[in-house]
Every structure is written in C-alpha cells, then in structure tokens.
Design a protein around this motif. Structure first.
Motif, PDB file in Angstrom:
ATOM      1  N   MET A 205       0.828  -1.209   0.000  1.00 36.45           N
ATOM      2  CA  MET A 205       0.000   0.000   0.000  1.00 36.45           C
ATOM      3  C   MET A 205       0.864   1.263   0.000  1.00 36.45           C
ATOM      4  O   MET A 205       0.549   2.246  -0.663  1.00 36.45           O
ATOM      5  N   VAL A 206       1.979   1.230   0.751  1.00 37.34           N
ATOM      6  CA  VAL A 206       2.897   2.368   0.758  1.00 37.34           C
ATOM      7  C   VAL A 206       3.564   2.496  -0.616  1.00 37.34           C
ATOM      8  O   VAL A 206       3.675   3.595  -1.172  1.00 37.34           O
ATOM      9  N   ASN A 207       3.996   1.370  -1.165  1.00 36.00           N
ATOM     10  CA  ASN A 207       4.598   1.383  -2.502  1.00 36.00           C
ATOM     11  C   ASN A 207       3.610   1.890  -3.544  1.00 36.00           C
ATOM     12  O   ASN A 207       3.989   2.579  -4.500  1.00 36.00           O
TER      13      ASN A 207
ATOM     14  N   LEU B 290      15.802   6.832   3.580  1.00 36.66           N
ATOM     15  CA  LEU B 290      16.203   7.592   4.767  1.00 36.66           C
ATOM     16  C   LEU B 290      15.201   7.474   5.909  1.00 36.66           C
ATOM     17  O   LEU B 290      15.576   7.442   7.079  1.00 36.66           O
ATOM     18  N   PHE B 291      13.911   7.418   5.572  1.00 35.61           N
ATOM     19  CA  PHE B 291      12.867   7.459   6.606  1.00 35.61           C
ATOM     20  C   PHE B 291      12.026   6.185   6.612  1.00 35.61           C
ATOM     21  O   PHE B 291      10.848   6.212   6.976  1.00 35.61           O
ATOM     22  N   CYS B 292      12.629   5.075   6.213  1.00 33.75           N
ATOM     23  CA  CYS B 292      11.904   3.802   6.125  1.00 33.75           C
ATOM     24  C   CYS B 292      11.246   3.424   7.452  1.00 33.75           C
ATOM     25  O   CYS B 292      10.038   3.211   7.530  1.00 33.75           O
ATOM     26  N   ARG B 293      12.046   3.339   8.501  1.00 31.54           N
ATOM     27  CA  ARG B 293      11.514   2.921   9.803  1.00 31.54           C
ATOM     28  C   ARG B 293      10.465   3.900  10.317  1.00 31.54           C
ATOM     29  O   ARG B 293       9.412   3.493  10.821  1.00 31.54           O
TER      30      ARG B 293
ATOM     31  N   LEU C 198       2.730   4.696  10.304  1.00 32.25           N
ATOM     32  CA  LEU C 198       1.519   4.157   9.683  1.00 32.25           C
ATOM     33  C   LEU C 198       1.031   2.867  10.331  1.00 32.25           C
ATOM     34  O   LEU C 198      -0.177   2.653  10.468  1.00 32.25           O
ATOM     35  N   PHE C 199       1.983   2.002  10.707  1.00 32.51           N
ATOM     36  CA  PHE C 199       1.593   0.659  11.156  1.00 32.51           C
ATOM     37  C   PHE C 199       2.229   0.295  12.495  1.00 32.51           C
ATOM     38  O   PHE C 199       2.602  -0.856  12.728  1.00 32.51           O
TER      39      PHE C 199
ATOM     40  N   VAL D 203      -3.444   4.103   1.925  1.00 31.86           N
ATOM     41  CA  VAL D 203      -2.430   3.769   2.935  1.00 31.86           C
ATOM     42  C   VAL D 203      -2.999   3.988   4.337  1.00 31.86           C
ATOM     43  O   VAL D 203      -2.820   3.150   5.233  1.00 31.86           O
ATOM     44  N   LEU D 204      -3.684   5.122   4.531  1.00 29.41           N
ATOM     45  CA  LEU D 204      -4.264   5.407   5.845  1.00 29.41           C
ATOM     46  C   LEU D 204      -5.358   4.404   6.191  1.00 29.41           C
ATOM     47  O   LEU D 204      -5.526   4.010   7.355  1.00 29.41           O
ATOM     48  N   VAL D 205      -6.113   3.981   5.173  1.00 28.02           N
ATOM     49  CA  VAL D 205      -7.118   2.936   5.400  1.00 28.02           C
ATOM     50  C   VAL D 205      -6.425   1.636   5.797  1.00 28.02           C
ATOM     51  O   VAL D 205      -6.887   0.917   6.691  1.00 28.02           O
ATOM     52  N   THR D 206      -5.297   1.331   5.137  1.00 29.48           N
ATOM     53  CA  THR D 206      -4.531   0.141   5.501  1.00 29.48           C
ATOM     54  C   THR D 206      -3.996   0.261   6.919  1.00 29.48           C
ATOM     55  O   THR D 206      -3.909  -0.730   7.650  1.00 29.48           O
ATOM     56  N   SER D 207      -3.665   1.499   7.326  1.00 34.20           N
ATOM     57  CA  SER D 207      -3.245   1.731   8.708  1.00 34.20           C
ATOM     58  C   SER D 207      -4.377   1.393   9.674  1.00 34.20           C
ATOM     59  O   SER D 207      -4.157   0.819  10.744  1.00 34.20           O
TER      60      SER D 207
END
Length: 434
Positions: free
Chosen positions: A48-50, A104-107, A113-114, A250-254
């Motif tokens: 979803m992020v991708n 850079l901001f993966c984590r 989000l999750f 993405v937010l819905v997936t969250s």
C-alpha cells in the motif's frame, strides 16, 4: 480516427500486460504465504505504501502521455519528441528523490503508519520496503518510456517488455522463496532485478530511429521550462489527486492494521485476487489516454466522446464476466493459499463485495476520470478525487470499521461509497460537455 482493428491493436496488448502484472502480484502473495501470515501481512502493508509512491510516478508518466498524444494528434512530431525527452528527465529526477526519502525514513514511515502491528509483521515490512524502494528509479524510467510507446499506439512493445519483466520476477520468486528460503527478501529482490532489466530494455528501444517518437539525448539533458510546464500542468493535479487517493488507501490500511493479522492477511489476499475482475478496466485506463488525447489534439471532441463511451462499454462487459467467473471459482482459487480458515473466510467475503461493486462503479469511477484528464480537465478530477477520498474512503472507513466495529468489511463498504461518489461526480461532469 480509430477503427475497430486499431482499437484492438491498442487494447489487447494492454490487457495482456495488465494480466501479467496481476499474475506477478498474485504470485508474490502466493509464494510468500508459505513463509507465514506475518510475511503476507508485512508485504500487504508495504504494498500500500509502494502504491502511493508508484502512483506519483504514474501521474508524471500520464501527464507526459497526454501531451505527447495531443502533439501526435496535431501532427507536431518535433514537439512530441521534445516532450518525450523532458518526460524521461523529470521522471528520473522525481523517482530518485522518492527513493532517497523512502530509504532515509523507512523505519519512521512504517512506525507512523503501522506502529500497532506485531513485531514479526513489522520486521517483514521493513525488509520488503527497503529492497523494493531501491527499484523506484528504474520504475520511474520504465513508466516514462512505456508511456511513449503507448502514446504512439505501440502497445505490443510494452506488452513484450512486461512479459520479460514478469517472467524474471516469477522465476526469481520461486528461487528466492522455495529454493533459498529467503522469505520476504525472496520476493523483494526479484522485483528490484526485473524492474531494472525492464527499464534498460524499453529505454534502449525508445532510442530507435524507426519509432514514431524517437527518444534523443539532446531532449533529455536539457531544461525546457514551457514544455515541462505543459507536462506538469497535467501531471501535478493528477499526481495530487491520485497521490492523495493512494495516501487514503495507505491510511485505510493503517486502520486495517489495527484489526489483527488475520484481517490484514485477508486484505492482502483479496487485493491480489481482486485484480482479475478489473484487468480490462485497468487496460482501458491506459488506452483512453492515448485515444482521447489524440482526438483532442486533432480538434475532434465528438470523436473523443464517442470512443470514451465505446471503451467504457468494453469495461462494463469484461468486469461483469470476469468478476462473476472469479466468484464462481473462489473455492478453487483460495485452496492455493496456505492460510487459516478465518483468513480464507474474510478474503472470500471481500472478493465478492469487490467484484459486485467493481461491475457497478469501477468504469465510471476510473475510465471516465482518465477521459476527462486526457482532454485537459484535470482540476475537476483532482478536487473530486480529494473530497471523495477524505469524506468517503477515510471518513466512512473510520465510521464503519472502527466506530461500528465492522472491521475490514466496514472498510470495504467505505471503498464502495468512495467509488459511488466519484462515479456520480464524473458522470455529471462528462454529461455537461464542458
């Protein structure tokens, strides 16, 4: 402007290309299911992020495709080639920036989000995200080059490259997961390799002199502000709309991530199988840009309307047939997934819901929007998409999923409400003739 034979030549390779892409998505989910539900959930969350990142790259390619198609329709081949070079340049720059941000901001992104998911799900998501983010520059260049061939009606080229890319991906998945037992990394690395290979091959082909649109270095390594402005006037509103739509997903997936591993995994499986019903609609989404763009460029708005209606009829017919076939074959299809009975039940309910809603609303929600964009009507589609996403996709997901405690089923009801709102707005706009 387009005979039935010309439409078939344009559309059939696009359908095959979408089928190949769909099969890869299903294969990824199927292969990784052998590594457990945590792995399936991690991949589903990151997908979803991708999707959000890929949507931005697709919007840039769409902006370039509209301008190139309109120049071709008005027989301005030199401007079409200049636009092609600028499209590749800006796509490469934007995709590199997106990759850098993700690495850079993966984590931080995944935690934001999750953050409520279990530790093994988060670890799987981290691994998958870091590897697939490295493929974004290749994907950006591939999308730009593929848009050039589609604008020229040469969709057989993109079909063959897609076949190459997806074959490499599937073979890599088998080696990575089944032979090397690499889990999530076993499906992520083949994605990276296959996208890189596809980008190199299709870009090399775009430089051939016999093409209708020839990619030239002099048009790539320059900065043509007026031409970039034309591309970005289409791409930016389209990118904002589709980017926010993707962000909404993405937010819905969250929200879905709060419902536990069973419902997260069911959501991932349903999302992969759902692509079967809408595979022709997705192909029409690409074809309609070329067809309507060339009609508008040639000063033929009546033909643009005629072909919009014709292509949408194809979408409705195919969605009804494919969606019904998937629902009938569900007991057989779901046997291939190594998941619990609860996950299978949720997945079956979601797939049936999706296919009914897709038949009723998907063509008017997406095909019609792309027709309006190809005619340059990007602001209306942007505002409609943003409002519908905020009010219906997100607001209703919170209401039905969390407040009314319907879980993942409530989230998918919200998806249907979003499609309905988009369909009504785009149909009214189209009927108005503006």
């Amino acid at each position: 402007m387009f005979s039935n034979q010309a439409l078939k030549k344009l559309l059939i390779p696009l359908v095959i290309e979408q089928i190949l892409a769909m099969l890869v998505g299903m294969t990824d989910t199927l292969m990784v299911s052998s590594a457990g539900e945590a792995a399936v959930s991690g991949v589903a969350l990151v997908d979803m992020v991708n999707y959000l990142m890929i949507t931005i790259l697709t919007a840039v390619a769409t902006g370039g495709a509209v301008i190139v198609s309109q120049y071709l329709g008005s027989r301005q081949s030199e401007n079409a080639e200049k636009s092609a070079g600028q499209l590749v340049m800006i796509s490469a720059a934007i995709s590199l920036a997106i990759m850098a941000i993700c690495l850079l901001f993966c984590r931080q992104l995944l935690q934001l989000l999750f953050g409520t998911v279990e530790a093994d799900v988060m670890q799987a998501a981290m691994t998958y995200f870091l590897i697939t983010a490295c493929s974004f520059p290749m994907l950006g260049i591939y999308n730009a080059s593929a848009a050039l061939f589609r604008s020229a009606g040469k969709t057989d080229i993109t079909m063959y490259i897609s076949l190459l890319m997806n074959t490499v991906n599937i073979i890599g998945d088998f080696i990575g997961v089944q032979l090397l037992d690499a889990g999530v990394a076993g499906v992520a690395v083949p994605t990276l390799i296959s996208r890189g290979l596809a980008a190199v091959v299709i870009t090399a082909l775009a430089f051939r002199e016999r093409n209708r649109i020839v990619l030239r270095w002099k048009n790539i390594v320059c900065w043509d502000a007026p031409l970039l402005g034309r591309i970005l006037r289409i791409a930016v509103p389209n990118g904002i709309e589709n980017g926010l739509f993707a962000l909404g997903r993405v937010l819905v997936t969250s929200i879905v991530s709060q419902f536990g591993t069973v419902q997260i995994a069911a959501n991932g499986v349903a999302n992969s199988i759902d692509q079967i019903a809408i595979v022709v609609v997705n192909a029409v989404n690409l074809a309609i840009i070329t067809v309507v763009g060339q009609c508008i460029g040639a000063g033929e708005p009546d033909q643009a309307q005629f072909y919009t209606r014709k292509l949408m009829k194809i979408s409705y017919l195919s969605t009804g047939i494919l969606g019904g076939a998937v629902c009938a074959a569900l007991p057989f299809i779901l046997r291939f997934y190594q998941l619990s009975d609860s996950t299978m039940w949720y997945a079956a309910v979601l797939i049936i819901m999706h296919n009914i809603l897709a038949f009723l609303l998907h063509p008017t929600s997406f095909n019609l929007a792309n027709s309006l964009r190809a005619a340059g009507d990007v602001r209306f589609t942007m505002y409609t998409g943003i409002l519908s996403m905020m009010i219906f996709r997100l607001g209703s997901a919170v209401l039905f999923g969390i407040v009314l405690n319907l879980g993942i089923i409530g989230v998918w009801i919200a998806m249907g409400m979003d499609w309905l709102a988009r369909s009504v707005a785009f149909s009214v706009r189209y009927a108005g003739g503006k």
